[in-house]
Design an enzyme around this catalytic site. Structure first.
Site, PDB file in Angstrom:
ATOM      1  N   VAL A  13       1.077  -0.731  -0.118  1.00 43.99           N
ATOM      2  CA  VAL A  13       0.089  -0.232   0.074  1.00 43.99           C
ATOM      3  C   VAL A  13       1.104   0.856  -0.384  1.00 43.99           C
ATOM      4  O   VAL A  13       0.571   1.907  -0.944  1.00 43.99           O
ATOM      5  CB  VAL A  13      -0.815   0.130   1.459  1.00 43.99           C
ATOM      6  CG1 VAL A  13      -1.411   1.110   0.814  1.00 43.99           C
ATOM      7  CG2 VAL A  13      -1.583  -0.950   0.909  1.00 43.99           C
ATOM      8  N   TRP A  16       1.543   2.032  -3.399  1.00 43.92           N
ATOM      9  CA  TRP A  16       1.139   2.174  -4.445  1.00 43.92           C
ATOM     10  C   TRP A  16       0.166   3.339  -4.032  1.00 43.92           C
ATOM     11  O   TRP A  16       0.010   4.414  -5.562  1.00 43.92           O
ATOM     12  CB  TRP A  16       0.458   0.731  -4.938  1.00 43.92           C
ATOM     13  CG  TRP A  16       0.882   0.612  -5.406  1.00 43.92           C
ATOM     14  CD1 TRP A  16       1.472  -1.203  -4.858  1.00 43.92           C
ATOM     15  CD2 TRP A  16       1.283  -0.039  -7.130  1.00 43.92           C
ATOM     16  NE1 TRP A  16       2.037  -1.935  -6.132  1.00 43.92           N
ATOM     17  CE2 TRP A  16       1.735  -1.014  -7.145  1.00 43.92           C
ATOM     18  CE3 TRP A  16       1.282   0.542  -8.420  1.00 43.92           C
ATOM     19  CZ2 TRP A  16       2.839  -1.735  -8.643  1.00 43.92           C
ATOM     20  CZ3 TRP A  16       1.751   0.681  -9.343  1.00 43.92           C
ATOM     21  CH2 TRP A  16       2.382  -0.907  -9.726  1.00 43.92           C
ATOM     22  N   GLU A  17       0.393   3.911  -3.097  1.00 40.14           N
ATOM     23  CA  GLU A  17      -0.272   4.885  -2.617  1.00 40.14           C
ATOM     24  C   GLU A  17       1.226   6.178  -2.176  1.00 40.14           C
ATOM     25  O   GLU A  17       0.843   7.708  -3.123  1.00 40.14           O
ATOM     26  CB  GLU A  17      -0.690   5.088  -1.360  1.00 40.14           C
ATOM     27  CG  GLU A  17      -1.630   4.348  -1.176  1.00 40.14           C
ATOM     28  CD  GLU A  17      -2.831   4.864  -1.594  1.00 40.14           C
ATOM     29  OE1 GLU A  17      -3.057   6.240  -2.267  1.00 40.14           O
ATOM     30  OE2 GLU A  17      -3.923   4.187  -1.831  1.00 40.14           O
ATOM     31  N   GLY A  18       2.290   5.650  -2.443  1.00 42.61           N
ATOM     32  CA  GLY A  18       3.618   7.131  -2.037  1.00 42.61           C
ATOM     33  C   GLY A  18       3.126   8.004  -1.068  1.00 42.61           C
ATOM     34  O   GLY A  18       2.268   7.883  -0.880  1.00 42.61           O
ATOM     35  N   ARG A 146      -1.430  -1.909 -10.164  1.00 46.00           N
ATOM     36  CA  ARG A 146      -1.504  -2.010  -8.230  1.00 46.00           C
ATOM     37  C   ARG A 146      -2.364  -3.157  -8.667  1.00 46.00           C
ATOM     38  O   ARG A 146      -2.069  -4.209  -7.549  1.00 46.00           O
ATOM     39  CB  ARG A 146      -3.010  -0.582  -8.332  1.00 46.00           C
ATOM     40  CG  ARG A 146      -3.042  -0.703  -6.891  1.00 46.00           C
ATOM     41  CD  ARG A 146      -3.503   0.251  -6.404  1.00 46.00           C
ATOM     42  NE  ARG A 146      -3.849   0.033  -4.649  1.00 46.00           N
ATOM     43  CZ  ARG A 146      -3.761   1.031  -3.535  1.00 46.00           C
ATOM     44  NH1 ARG A 146      -3.656   1.801  -3.829  1.00 46.00           N
ATOM     45  NH2 ARG A 146      -3.685   0.532  -2.214  1.00 46.00           N
TER      46      ARG A 146
END
Length: 227
Positions: A13, A16-18, A146
């Site tokens: 997470v 992919w969120e950064g 993702r």
């Protein structure tokens, strides 16, 4: 006690969120809402994120852990079949991204994915994950990527099926990666590479036989693991 997500899920997470220290508009929406900050956080301090908000990484990480714990509790309540830690984590990461859904919005709670999984169809999950690639009716490559990452986590140590064995708890593939099995096949492949570094048809023939032996060992290990 609620089931916790593992480190692999948290790492996925975060990746992919950064982390974003400054509030930014949603690139997939028409008006930029909801504004987001940190690791995909849309609410801070009891309110929606607004333009101009900032956040430290430590606070963002803490908010993410809390958010995933809340999502995990809902996923655990909704899923009626046994899951490995990675399978559970993949669903938590997925639900965190798309939302839980409700009477007027499609999300994890009323998804076809959940229906098929609760019917015992583990193998349907990767394909169902891949369908969730749209934002405002448009395919977004970031979502495609993702979903692939979530499917990869799902498959890591998952309950697998073969032509004769159904996917179910108690049939994980982790036995395939024991040190002994890796050592046996890896040793042969390493030896093959060393032999092949020499010149001449004899060396090539020996290397080929060693590669075949390594493949045979791998096949036998897989066969044993899926029985």
């Amino acid at each position: 006690m609620a089931r916790a997500v593992n480190a692999e899920t948290l790492s996925l997470v975060k990746q992919w969120e950064g982390f974003r220290p400054n509030a930014y508009p949603d690139p997939g929406s028409r008006d930029g809402t909801p504004w987001t900050i940190g690791y995909g956080q849309t609410r801070i301090k009891g309110r929606a994120v607004r333009k101009g908000d900032t956040i430290a990484e430590a606070e963002a990480a803490s908010l993410l852990v809390t958010r995933l714990a809340e999502t995990a509790a809902q996923v655990e309540r909704l899923v009626k079949v046994d899951l490995s830690d990675n399978q559970f984590g993949a669903l938590v990461a997925f639900a965190d991204n798309i939302g839980m859904g409700g009477s007027k919005k499609v999300g994890f709670s009323n998804s076809t994915l959940l229906k098929k999984l609760n019917a015992g169809n583990y193998d349907a999950v990767p394909g169902e994950l891949a369908k969730w690639k749209y934002n405002d009716g448009k395919v977004m490559q970031g979502l495609v990527n993702r979903r692939a990452a979530e499917a990869g986590l799902w498959a890591k140590g998952a309950f697998v099926s073969t032509s004769t064995v159904e996917a179910k708890p108690g049939n994980p593939i982790k036995e395939m990666t024991t040190p002994e099995n890796i050592g046996a096949a890896g040793g042969l492949l390493g030896g093959a590479a060393a032999v092949a570094s020499g010149n001449g048809p004899v060396q090539y023939a020996i290397a080929a036989l060693m590669v075949i032996a390594a493949i045979t060992i791998a096949f036998l290990v897989i066969r044993k693991a899926t029985r």
